[in-house]
Design an enzyme around this catalytic site. Structure first.
Site, mmCIF file in Angstrom:
data_model
loop_
_atom_site.group_PDB
_atom_site.id
_atom_site.type_symbol
_atom_site.label_atom_id
_atom_site.label_comp_id
_atom_site.label_asym_id
_atom_site.label_seq_id
_atom_site.Cartn_x
_atom_site.Cartn_y
_atom_site.Cartn_z
ATOM 1 N N LYS A 181 119.853 -30.333 29.278
ATOM 2 C CA LYS A 181 119.235 -31.364 28.446
ATOM 3 C C LYS A 181 119.466 -32.713 29.095
ATOM 4 O O LYS A 181 120.568 -33.266 29.051
ATOM 5 C CB LYS A 181 119.811 -31.376 27.029
ATOM 6 C CG LYS A 181 118.910 -32.205 26.100
ATOM 7 C CD LYS A 181 119.594 -32.761 24.891
ATOM 8 C CE LYS A 181 120.278 -34.083 25.110
ATOM 9 N NZ LYS A 181 119.382 -35.190 25.506
ATOM 10 N N GLU A 257 133.164 -34.984 31.138
ATOM 11 C CA GLU A 257 133.414 -36.140 31.987
ATOM 12 C C GLU A 257 132.966 -37.345 31.173
ATOM 13 O O GLU A 257 131.771 -37.526 30.949
ATOM 14 C CB GLU A 257 132.618 -35.979 33.290
ATOM 15 C CG GLU A 257 133.285 -36.660 34.445
ATOM 16 C CD GLU A 257 132.749 -38.039 34.615
ATOM 17 O OE1 GLU A 257 133.376 -38.971 34.057
ATOM 18 O OE2 GLU A 257 131.712 -38.187 35.251
ATOM 19 N N CYS A 291 130.439 -44.292 35.830
ATOM 20 C CA CYS A 291 131.704 -44.125 35.114
ATOM 21 C C CYS A 291 132.882 -44.516 35.984
ATOM 22 O O CYS A 291 133.954 -44.796 35.486
ATOM 23 C CB CYS A 291 131.845 -42.694 34.627
ATOM 24 S SG CYS A 291 131.891 -41.520 35.988
ATOM 25 N N GLU A 390 134.855 -50.018 26.922
ATOM 26 C CA GLU A 390 133.905 -49.703 27.987
ATOM 27 C C GLU A 390 132.602 -50.476 27.763
ATOM 28 O O GLU A 390 131.976 -50.342 26.706
ATOM 29 C CB GLU A 390 133.616 -48.192 28.020
ATOM 30 C CG GLU A 390 132.707 -47.801 29.166
ATOM 31 C CD GLU A 390 132.372 -46.303 29.202
ATOM 32 O OE1 GLU A 390 132.063 -45.734 28.151
ATOM 33 O OE2 GLU A 390 132.409 -45.732 30.309
HETATM 34 N N1 LIG Z 1 129.073 -41.279 32.679
HETATM 35 C C1 LIG Z 1 129.510 -41.986 31.699
HETATM 36 O O1 LIG Z 1 130.662 -42.185 31.556
HETATM 37 C C2 LIG Z 1 128.526 -42.520 30.752
HETATM 38 C C3 LIG Z 1 128.936 -43.317 29.729
HETATM 39 N N2 LIG Z 1 128.048 -43.808 28.884
HETATM 40 C C4 LIG Z 1 128.536 -44.670 27.825
HETATM 41 O O2 LIG Z 1 127.962 -44.231 26.634
HETATM 42 C C5 LIG Z 1 127.296 -45.307 25.988
HETATM 43 C C6 LIG Z 1 126.121 -44.781 25.215
HETATM 44 O O3 LIG Z 1 125.165 -44.200 26.072
HETATM 45 P P1 LIG Z 1 124.384 -42.915 25.626
HETATM 46 O O4 LIG Z 1 123.323 -42.542 26.535
HETATM 47 O O5 LIG Z 1 123.975 -43.104 24.209
HETATM 48 O O6 LIG Z 1 125.525 -41.826 25.817
HETATM 49 P P2 LIG Z 1 125.699 -40.540 25.011
HETATM 50 O O7 LIG Z 1 127.030 -39.980 25.297
HETATM 51 O O8 LIG Z 1 125.349 -40.772 23.598
HETATM 52 O O9 LIG Z 1 124.550 -39.600 25.613
HETATM 53 C C7 LIG Z 1 124.734 -38.728 26.705
HETATM 54 C C8 LIG Z 1 123.991 -37.432 26.403
HETATM 55 O O10 LIG Z 1 124.512 -36.826 25.230
HETATM 56 C C9 LIG Z 1 123.464 -36.525 24.315
HETATM 57 N N3 LIG Z 1 123.986 -36.610 22.968
HETATM 58 C C10 LIG Z 1 124.156 -37.726 22.217
HETATM 59 N N4 LIG Z 1 124.655 -37.392 21.011
HETATM 60 C C11 LIG Z 1 124.811 -36.049 21.016
HETATM 61 C C12 LIG Z 1 125.266 -35.105 20.044
HETATM 62 N N5 LIG Z 1 125.668 -35.485 18.839
HETATM 63 N N6 LIG Z 1 125.284 -33.802 20.379
HETATM 64 C C13 LIG Z 1 124.883 -33.395 21.587
HETATM 65 N N7 LIG Z 1 124.403 -34.233 22.525
HETATM 66 C C14 LIG Z 1 124.391 -35.552 22.260
HETATM 67 C C15 LIG Z 1 122.397 -37.554 24.646
HETATM 68 O O11 LIG Z 1 121.146 -37.138 24.165
HETATM 69 C C16 LIG Z 1 122.494 -37.617 26.160
HETATM 70 O O12 LIG Z 1 121.809 -36.539 26.735
HETATM 71 C C17 LIG Z 1 126.963 -46.251 27.086
HETATM 72 O O13 LIG Z 1 126.802 -47.531 26.634
HETATM 73 C C18 LIG Z 1 128.145 -46.102 27.985
HETATM 74 O O14 LIG Z 1 129.191 -46.917 27.547
HETATM 75 C C19 LIG Z 1 126.728 -43.492 28.989
HETATM 76 C C20 LIG Z 1 126.249 -42.709 30.001
HETATM 77 C C21 LIG Z 1 127.136 -42.194 30.993
HETATM 78 O O1 LIG Z 2 129.845 -37.992 41.858
HETATM 79 C C1 LIG Z 2 129.497 -39.158 41.895
HETATM 80 O O2 LIG Z 2 129.167 -39.657 42.916
HETATM 81 C C2 LIG Z 2 129.429 -39.969 40.692
HETATM 82 C C3 LIG Z 2 129.858 -39.564 39.527
HETATM 83 C C4 LIG Z 2 129.669 -40.433 38.411
HETATM 84 C C5 LIG Z 2 129.758 -40.055 37.151
HETATM 85 O O3 LIG Z 2 130.209 -38.843 36.842
HETATM 86 C C6 LIG Z 2 129.331 -40.890 36.026
HETATM 87 O O4 LIG Z 2 128.967 -42.035 36.230
HETATM 88 O O5 LIG Z 2 129.353 -40.373 34.916
#
Ligand SMILES: NC(=O)C1=CN([C@@H]2O[C@H](COP(=O)(O)OP(=O)(O)OC[C@H]3O[C@@H](n4cnc5c(N)ncnc54)[C@H](O)[C@@H]3O)[C@@H](O)[C@H]2O)C=CC1
Ligand SMILES: O=C(O)/C=C/C=C(\O)C(=O)O
Length: 486
Positions: A181, A257, A291, A390
């Site tokens: 997804k 992660e 991240c 964050e």
């Molecule tokens: N890699 C990372 O660490 C990331 C961190 N973020 C953080 O998260 C914040 C919010 O971004 P979002 O895209 O809304 O992140 P999110 O964690 O809400 O979404 C990521 C994924 O999870 C899904 N998702 C959301 N709620 C869910 C639920 N209840 N059950 C199952 N799947 C669910 C979303 O549809 C998307 O595919 C950002 O502002 C940022 O701070 C966002 C993206 C990546």
């Molecule tokens: O593998 C990488 O190069 C980057 C990883 C980054 C994430 O996992 C993230 O931003 O969530």
């Protein structure tokens, strides 16, 4: 660029090797965040469609896929990587359109590395063995490895294809099957990936894509589905908690992660020019939406003025603008909601007494799109919200420190524990400090130097489990121990 036309694609659900026809009332619009224009539509999967995908994946675990040898699976996985590279410009274009990131960055950071994920695991899987122990000639013990089964892959929007392939490649290598997804904001490259998997010879049902949101949508339907054996998720910590709750009744295996608030610790004995160049990347690469980005920068007081002068000057040189212009360093944020969240944190920083040395606003020359100038904030208290929470955007805080002990305390004073960077030319200190930082990944005198064999993941609320090399296989496989009495 430009062999390919800059144009989005419509995204249907891909289940059991075929696209499912989308009904009008389930379609939502896909917006290019750099222009705010519509680039296509996405079919939100119904609960029945998610069920169909999971059942197809379940059947595929024991179907034709299970008869393939390691060599056959490896060849298919390699071919997926090859096909991504054959279509590299199209993939980079779709990723730049969906995310607003610069096309060149999408090419180098996302798409080529996504192909590499497949090539890496195609090689790595052929070298794996099992454990065996001869217990004093009384018994022979050995492990048998089998696929974990159906894996739900719930993905974020910041590195859409890269992070998806980081999950899918080892999953296929292990003989497991996937229902992916993608994030609702960035559905296009996952859709193309499903087609490419089929073209590479992946049997129907092994790779499925369902689109939609989290709550009451595809994300939740997948997390609670009783036939899903394992969930791998990258995204926000709070979402991880929700998914864990949904997975608990059927005790699914999870790999998470999650978020981070990564420190960069800069000691006075480091090479300042190198520190400044790398910190520019660790702060603002991908608009700060990685991240692993270092958003809390701690600088030894004696070099604070010099560091800030150089760091601010280099930051001002970064070009914010059109993702398809080769001169652009910083594109737009992923969407309106996230733009507003990051801007809100900049307002909070001002209320908390912070001083913005550069950035802090949208660039005057960009009329449309969710652009924010790279932003450096000083003068904040260690306990202020911008230092603790964050932000996940092109915003960093810089604070001074006076001693090693003090800065280790700052670095660890967070609920997160994903990545940390230490800058020093004192080898003993590097080793001493690295051992005390509560973080899954610690870089010394570098940032984002990745080797796919190493354990990747976070401590504390930054994650559960590790990915990479053998660690990925541990997640995508089940092991049985067989004991034969001799
Ligand atoms: N890699 C990372 O660490 C990331 C961190 N973020 C953080 O998260 C914040 C919010 O971004 P979002 O895209 O809304 O992140 P999110 O964690 O809400 O979404 C990521 C994924 O999870 C899904 N998702 C959301 N709620 C869910 C639920 N209840 N059950 C199952 N799947 C669910 C979303 O549809 C998307 O595919 C950002 O502002 C940022 O701070 C966002 C993206 C990546
Ligand atoms: O593998 C990488 O190069 C980057 C990883 C980054 C994430 O996992 C993230 O931003 O969530």
């Amino acid at each position: 660029m430009q062999q390919v036309k800059i144009k989005g694609i419509d995204c249907r659900n891909f289940i059991n090797g075929h696209y499912v026809e989308a009904t009008e009332d389930r379609k939502f619009l896909n917006i290019n965040p750099a222009t705010e224009e519509i680039i296509g539509w996405v079919a939100e999967a119904t609960q029945d469609e998610v069920d169909f995908a999971v059942k197809a994946a379940k059947a595929a675990v024991k179907g034709e896929w299970s008869t393939y040898t390691v060599k056959q699976r490896s060849q298919i996985i390699r071919k997926i990587g090859d096909l991504i590279l054959e279509n590299v410009e199209e993939f980079a274009m779709l990723e730049a359109l969906d995310t607003g990131k610069p096309y060149e960055l999408a090419m180098e950071m996302d798409i080529k590395r996504a192909a590499h994920n497949f090539h890496f695991f195609a090689d790595y899987m052929t070298s794996l063995g099992n454990e065996a122990y001869n217990q004093d000639n009384i018994a022979l013990h050995y492990t048998v490895t089998r696929p974990v089964g159906v894996v739900a892959m719930i993905n974020p929007w910041n590195l859409p294809l890269l992070l998806l392939t980081w999950k899918l490649a080892p999953c296929l290598a292990a003989g497991s099957t996937a229902v992916m997804k993608p994030a609702e904001l960035t559905p296009m490259t996952a859709t193309r990936l499903a087609e490419i998997c089929k073209e590479a010879g992946v049997p129907d049902g092994v790779v499925n894509v369902v689109h939609g949101f989290g709550k009451d949508s595809a994300g939740a339907f997948l997390s609670e589905h009783p036939l899903v054996d394992a969930i791998t998720f990258t995204g926000e910590t709070r979402t991880g908690t929700t998914i864990m709750k949904a997975a608990a009744p059927t005790l699914k295996k999870v790999s998470f992660e999650l978020g981070g608030k990564n420190p960069a610790i800069i000691f006075a004995d480091s090479d300042i020019e190198e520190v400044v160049e790398t910190t520019l990347h660790s702060s603002f690469r991908n608009q700060g939406q990685v991240c692993l980005c270092a958003s809390r920068i701690y600088v030894e007081r004696s070099i604070m003025d010099e560091f800030l002068r150089k760091f601010v000057a280099r930051t001002k040189e970064l070009v914010v603008g059109d993702p398809f212009d080769a001169k652009t360093n910083i594109g737009s944020l992923v969407g309106k909601e996230h733009y507003e969240k990051v801007m809100h944190y900049i307002d909070i920083a001002k209320e908390e007494g912070g001083t913005i040395l550069t950035g802090g606003k949208r660039p005057a020359h960009m009329e449309k799109g969710y652009f924010i100038e790279p932003t450096i904030i000083v003068g904040l208290d260690e306990h202020s919200r911008c230092v603790k929470e964050e932000i996940f955007g092109p915003v960093v805080t810089v604070l001074p420190f006076d001693s090693e002990e003090e800065v280790i305390g700052y670095a660890n004073d967070t609920t997160y524990g994903l990545g940390a960077t230490i800058w020093t030319n004192d080898l003993r200190r590097a080793h001493r400090v690295a051992g005390q930082i509560e973080s899954g990944i610690v870089w010394v005198n570098t940032w984002y130097l990745r080797d796919l064999r190493t354990p990747f993941g976070g401590m504390k609320q930054s994650g559960i489990g590790r990915e990479g090399g053998a660690h990925s296989f541990e997640f995508y496989c089940e092991q049985s121990n067989v004991t034969i009495k001799l």
